[in-house]
Write an enzyme that holds these catalytic residues in place. Sequence first.
Site, PDB file in Angstrom:
ATOM      1  CB  CYS A 133      -0.912  -0.021   1.225  1.00 12.62           C
ATOM      2  SG  CYS A 133      -1.884   1.476   1.416  1.00 12.62           S
ATOM      3  CB  CYS A 136      -0.572   2.437   4.049  1.00  9.67           C
ATOM      4  SG  CYS A 136      -2.090   1.809   3.343  1.00  9.67           S
ATOM      5  CG  ASP A 137       3.204   1.174   4.452  1.00 15.22           C
ATOM      6  OD1 ASP A 137       2.744   1.649   5.513  1.00 15.22           O
ATOM      7  OD2 ASP A 137       3.010  -0.003   4.100  1.00 15.22           O
TER       8      ASP A 137
END
Length: 321
Positions: A133, A136-137
């Site tokens: 992701c 997300c990261d």
Amino acid sequence: MKTYDIVIIGGGPAGLAAGLYAGRAKMDTLIIEKQKFGGQIVITDEIENYPGSVEGETGPSLMARMVAQADKFGCERVEDTITAVELEGDVKIIKGNKGEYHAKAVIITGGEVHKNIGCPGEKEFTGKGVSYCATCDAAFFEDFEVYVVGGGDAAVEEAMYLTRFARKVTLIHRRDELRAARSIQEKAFANPKMEFMWNTTIEEIRGDGVVESMVVKDTQTGETREIFADEEDGTFGIFVFIGYTPSSEIYEGIIDMERGYILTDEEMRTNIPGVFAAGDIRKKTLKQVVTAVADGAIAAVQASEYLEELAGTAYKGGART
Ligand code: NAP
């Protein structure tokens, strides 16, 4: 125990659209989602091909509005992982980790889950350098080097998103030609922070606590070599976007499927009366938010008609608007 009119298994775009249509048709409706309402699309940073999406639309912003709209029409929502189903008969039984749910009709919108590379070290370093992701990261790799695995739309789009954070993004693809749409490819080739490692696969991911190196293989020659993190950085990111597999194991032997994808007719009906499927979990060609929500709407209207027929009050005037 309460018997819902319609239980929707899956809270992504297809499930939320089905919930909106079912709720608006005054069906007593429950949506069950195992992780996070919104589905796969919440990990997408930019949505520019959903009709009517606003400038700067992201997966989370679009899905938040879809959730609110389903809520507005009275859908109940619960987070639970479904582990077994009994779908024959007029009352369908859906068993989850937290409880059991009963429904007169079921709409399955479980979507897909991401594929793994399957190499040694991948699991061990997930969350320690390996990610699925970008939204997300990506921020963890501000000014670091990042590798993206895959050659489809997702890999190329997410790689470009990562260039906003990483010093350099190298796309690793097993062939010498991308699968991604031409328009997406063109943007990637024009991006000065993007590099491409063709005919390459990752064979092993190594490190001590975090990713420090990886062994890659040339798919043409079979030669392997180890790529190490820059000495000052000590680590790099590996983002994997190599496609998805349907979340359909629990329906095996119960519903007709092909390679794990549920077979439906154009009205989203499966082979079991009162059981419908919508979105990426069903066999279809174009997997987009726009097709998922269309599937969801059709499934909900058909489920409502099925219920009316069960009750002997079939409405013959065609689909409602
Ligand atoms: P995809 O189109 O199936 O592409 C998967 C990519 O990963 C392919 O390039 C494939 O290589 C590679 N791959 C598969 N297994 C691999 C393995 N074991 N090791 C290394 N590489 C592997 O998947 P996706 O990009 O996730 O897209 C899924 C669907 O969503 C598609 O229909 C896509 O069009 C859609 N989507 C659309 C958008 C958009 O419209 N903006 C954005 C994202 C996704 P090969 O090419 O050699 O098979």
